[in-house]
Design a protein around this motif. Structure first.
Motif, PDB file in Angstrom:
ATOM      1  N   PHE A  66      20.153 -12.468  21.730  1.00 25.19           N
ATOM      2  CA  PHE A  66      19.352 -12.261  22.802  1.00 25.19           C
ATOM      3  C   PHE A  66      18.691 -11.050  22.761  1.00 25.19           C
ATOM      4  O   PHE A  66      17.832 -10.423  23.204  1.00 25.19           O
ATOM      5  N   GLN A  70      14.791  -9.947  23.019  1.00 25.06           N
ATOM      6  CA  GLN A  70      14.136  -9.122  24.089  1.00 25.06           C
ATOM      7  C   GLN A  70      13.575  -7.985  23.334  1.00 25.06           C
ATOM      8  O   GLN A  70      12.260  -7.601  23.877  1.00 25.06           O
ATOM      9  N   TYR A  94       7.942 -14.222  21.904  1.00 29.98           N
ATOM     10  CA  TYR A  94       8.808 -15.529  21.941  1.00 29.98           C
ATOM     11  C   TYR A  94       8.285 -16.271  20.682  1.00 29.98           C
ATOM     12  O   TYR A  94       9.346 -16.791  19.716  1.00 29.98           O
ATOM     13  N   ARG A 127      19.557 -10.641  31.013  1.00 37.60           N
ATOM     14  CA  ARG A 127      18.537  -9.462  30.861  1.00 37.60           C
ATOM     15  C   ARG A 127      17.104 -10.137  30.242  1.00 37.60           C
ATOM     16  O   ARG A 127      16.263  -9.862  30.924  1.00 37.60           O
ATOM     17  N   ALA A 128      17.258 -10.946  29.444  1.00 39.41           N
ATOM     18  CA  ALA A 128      15.761 -11.638  28.957  1.00 39.41           C
ATOM     19  C   ALA A 128      15.242 -12.448  30.142  1.00 39.41           C
ATOM     20  O   ALA A 128      14.006 -12.758  30.252  1.00 39.41           O
ATOM     21  N   TYR A 129      16.130 -13.280  30.856  1.00 39.87           N
ATOM     22  CA  TYR A 129      15.528 -14.337  32.141  1.00 39.87           C
ATOM     23  C   TYR A 129      15.267 -13.346  32.948  1.00 39.87           C
ATOM     24  O   TYR A 129      13.797 -13.494  33.274  1.00 39.87           O
ATOM     25  N   HIS A 131      13.681 -10.420  32.784  1.00 44.06           N
ATOM     26  CA  HIS A 131      12.471  -9.917  32.244  1.00 44.06           C
ATOM     27  C   HIS A 131      11.412 -10.718  32.684  1.00 44.06           C
ATOM     28  O   HIS A 131      10.334 -10.425  32.960  1.00 44.06           O
TER      29      HIS A 131
END
Length: 203
Positions: A66, A70, A94, A127-129, A131
């Motif tokens: 992850f 990111q 992505y 953190r990725a979500y 963002h």
């Protein structure tokens, strides 16, 4: 096999790199601590010492995945012209990650083997979500828009990584990216109003 000398902190990174290579070559089904240790050139006890068991290693690898995911998005978004372009670049990032690291992509998004209750994995995934949420919120969108951008970006990436997106595969890189950009733009807040002004000549 004698364990190679590592400076403090290097062994964990070496094991994670070996784990990703092992996962890429053999998949989750053939993944084992012993094989990872052999690939890293260390004693078979080294992975267990750092990660406990196979699940622990895959969980740590997913958390690292992850972070790398990111990082790929951040690199793609650098130099974006505006918030809309930044969101589109995130979708392209992505896809870039899925094509460059398909085994890691499947581990973090499709596998049940990592422990998704792990604090480190939760933090990296969140953190990725968050963002993604931030990209959409900046454009004035809400939860539905987050789902639309996420699902579209993930669908394109997953189908492309599995070589199922034949329409895109047959196009030159520039035309392929232009089509993906057009699709992603349609997922962003305000797209309905914007595209209602312009006739669709993509077909």
């Amino acid at each position: 096999m004698m364990e190679k000398p590592y400076h403090h902190g290097d062994l964990r990174a070496a094991l994670l790199a070996a784990a990703e290579a092992e996962l890429t070559e053999k998949g989750v089904e053939g993944f084992s601590l012993r094989s990872v240790a052999k690939r890293a050139g260390v004693s078979h006890a080294a992975p267990a010492h750092h990660f406990g068991d196979t699940g622990g290693l895959l969980t740590a690898l997913a958390a690292e995945g992850f972070i790398l995911f990111q990082n790929t998005l951040d690199a793609r978004e650098a130099g974006a012209a505006d918030a809309r372009d930044k969101a589109v670049r995130a979708g392209l990032g992505y896809l870039e990650f899925a094509l460059a690291r398909p085994a890691l992509f499947r581990l973090i998004f499709s596998s049940a083997r990592p422990d998704f209750a792990s604090p480190d994995l939760i933090a990296a995934a969140n953190r990725a979500y968050q963002h993604l949420v931030g990209l959409v919120t900046t454009l004035g969108g809400g939860e539905t828009d987050v789902i639309a951008l996420w699902a579209t970006s993930h669908g394109i990436a997953d189908l492309s990584a599995g070589q199922k997106m034949r329409t895109l595969q047959g196009k030159p890189p520039e035309a392929r990216e232009a089509m993906i950009r057009a699709v992603l733009l349609r997922c962003l807040p305000g797209a309905e109003a914007e595209f209602s002004k312009v006739p669709d000549r993509s077909l």
